[in-house]
Scaffold this active site. Structure first.
Site, PDB file in Angstrom:
ATOM      1  N   VAL A  58      -6.746   6.596  -7.344  1.00  0.00           N
ATOM      2  CA  VAL A  58      -8.461   6.725  -6.910  1.00  0.00           C
ATOM      3  C   VAL A  58      -8.752   7.425  -5.532  1.00  0.00           C
ATOM      4  CG1 VAL A  58      -8.675   4.270  -5.964  1.00  0.00           C
ATOM      5  CG2 VAL A  58     -10.795   5.093  -6.434  1.00  0.00           C
ATOM      6  N   ARG A 160     -21.460   4.875   7.151  1.00  0.00           N
ATOM      7  CA  ARG A 160     -22.293   5.802   7.349  1.00  0.00           C
ATOM      8  C   ARG A 160     -23.855   5.511   7.377  1.00  0.00           C
ATOM      9  NH1 ARG A 160     -19.294  10.544   3.256  1.00  0.00           N
ATOM     10  NH2 ARG A 160     -17.884  11.158   4.832  1.00  0.00           N
ATOM     11  N   ARG A 219      -6.048   2.889   3.590  1.00  0.00           N
ATOM     12  CA  ARG A 219      -5.293   4.245   3.445  1.00  0.00           C
ATOM     13  C   ARG A 219      -3.922   4.796   4.907  1.00  0.00           C
ATOM     14  NH1 ARG A 219      -4.942   4.488  -0.951  1.00  0.00           N
ATOM     15  NH2 ARG A 219      -5.581   6.690  -2.344  1.00  0.00           N
ATOM     16  N   ASP A 243      -1.173  -2.943   3.817  1.00  0.00           N
ATOM     17  CA  ASP A 243      -0.637  -3.099   2.210  1.00  0.00           C
ATOM     18  C   ASP A 243      -0.393  -1.164   2.772  1.00  0.00           C
ATOM     19  OD1 ASP A 243       0.268  -2.848  -0.402  1.00  0.00           O
ATOM     20  OD2 ASP A 243      -1.599  -2.260  -0.740  1.00  0.00           O
ATOM     21  N   GLU A 248       5.393   6.667   3.565  1.00  0.00           N
ATOM     22  CA  GLU A 248       5.343   5.593   2.263  1.00  0.00           C
ATOM     23  C   GLU A 248       6.207   5.890   1.969  1.00  0.00           C
ATOM     24  OE1 GLU A 248       1.963   5.045   0.926  1.00  0.00           O
ATOM     25  OE2 GLU A 248       1.062   3.523   2.043  1.00  0.00           O
ATOM     26  N   HIS A 267       2.354  -0.968  -1.049  1.00  0.00           N
ATOM     27  CA  HIS A 267       1.667   0.241  -1.547  1.00  0.00           C
ATOM     28  C   HIS A 267       1.474  -0.598  -3.096  1.00  0.00           C
ATOM     29  CE1 HIS A 267      -1.252   3.542  -1.467  1.00  0.00           C
ATOM     30  NE2 HIS A 267      -1.765   2.333  -1.835  1.00  0.00           N
TER      31      HIS A 267
END
Length: 302
Positions: A58, A160, A219, A243, A248, A267
């Protein structure tokens, strides 16, 4: 019937850079993973035939979007299908961190479990708490839905702009500073962008309660990990669950991994068999649709 020739990197490990640059030469389509950095060098190696990139993710911060847009290459991705799995993992990580489950498991294994003690391994509960979600998108809303039945008193969110769907979870739209000051649990679920990169820094953690639990499943680059380490060791916040990290995988000697009040996962937000299967099918269908010039099931609007 549409036919195509497939060149496959047949391994769970990321394709080496040299192999990627060689393998993409002359390709009309590219199916990639989050671990593959698709930048101008890769696009140049592919050449002018490349007309579609389909990523099994995604997130798309591994794609050089400006370069891709300039070359008029279509992009497919996999939103929605991993929402539930990631939301479930976020709640699991929050509970494991707040209730100190990894510590408890280690105590059982190491022989540290003796007699009952009033305050031994006490953590923080959700009942009557205030939860703050940064980024009430698909995943953020799914997390909020799952947390409400635990008896959460207030659900705050920032972003936002206010989201109409927040009414479903009685969400209160507040400035980020208010969210940090008032929340017992802070869940980061926003996309990585120039505005959010390094968002969670020293000033961010200083505004949180000393009893607050911080969770990030968005992220790794959203968090300044050095500042997080300082906040955890100084008692500025109670605990953190991650996570996602930068880099990574996180090196095994990284300071965060030595802390009892920091839970780090590799992750695995979307790591259920069903979710990964659906992601793979959607990625393939996006690629085929892009190659034939048809509408993609999930196309990223550039």
């Amino acid at each position: 019937m549409f036919r195509c020739t497939v060149s496959l990197w047949d391994s769970d490990e990321p394709v080496p850079r040299a192999e990627l640059l060689k393998g993409v030469e002359g390709a009309h389509g590219l199916l990639c993973l989050l671990s593959d950095r698709i930048d101008a060098e890769v696009l140049d190696a592919a050449g002018p035939n490349l007309k579609v990139i389909s990523t099994m993710s995604v997130g798309f911060d591994h794609l050089a979007i400006d370069e891709i847009k300039k070359r008029e290459i279509r992009v497919g991705y996999t939103p929605d299908v991993l929402t539930d799995a990631t939301a479930e993992l976020t709640v699991a990580l929050l509970l494991a961190t707040a209730r100190r489950l990894p510590e408890g498991i280690q105590e059982v294994k190491s022989g540290g479990w003796s007699s009952w003690k009033p305050l031994w391994l006490c953590g923080y509960g959700l009942s009557g708490s205030t939860v703050g979600v940064i980024g009430l998108g698909r995943i953020g809303l799914a997390v909020a839905r799952r947390l409400k039945p635990f008896g959460v008193k207030r659900l705050l969110y920032s972003g936002r702009q206010p989201k109409p769907q927040a009414q479903e979870v009685d969400g209160e739209y507040v400035p980020l500073d208010s969210l940090l000051c008032e929340s017992d649990f802070v869940v980061v679920s926003c996309a990585l962008s120039p505005e959010t990169q390094g968002l969670c820094d020293k000033a961010f953690f200083t505004k949180m309660k000393t009893t607050a639990v911080f969770i990030n499943t968005s992220r790794g680059a959203v968090v300044n990990q050095e500042d997080l380490y300082e906040a955890l060791t100084a008692g500025q916040i109670a605990a953190a669950g991650l996570d996602v990290t930068t880099p990574e995988p996180l090196p095994t000697d990284h300071p965060l991994l030595a802390l009892k009040n920091c839970v780090v996962l590799p992750h695995i937000g979307s790591a259920t068999y069903s979710t990964r299967g659906i992601m793979a099918k959607l990625t393939a269908n996006n690629l085929l649709a892009g190659l034939t010039g048809e509408a993609m099931p999930s196309e990223l609007k550039l």
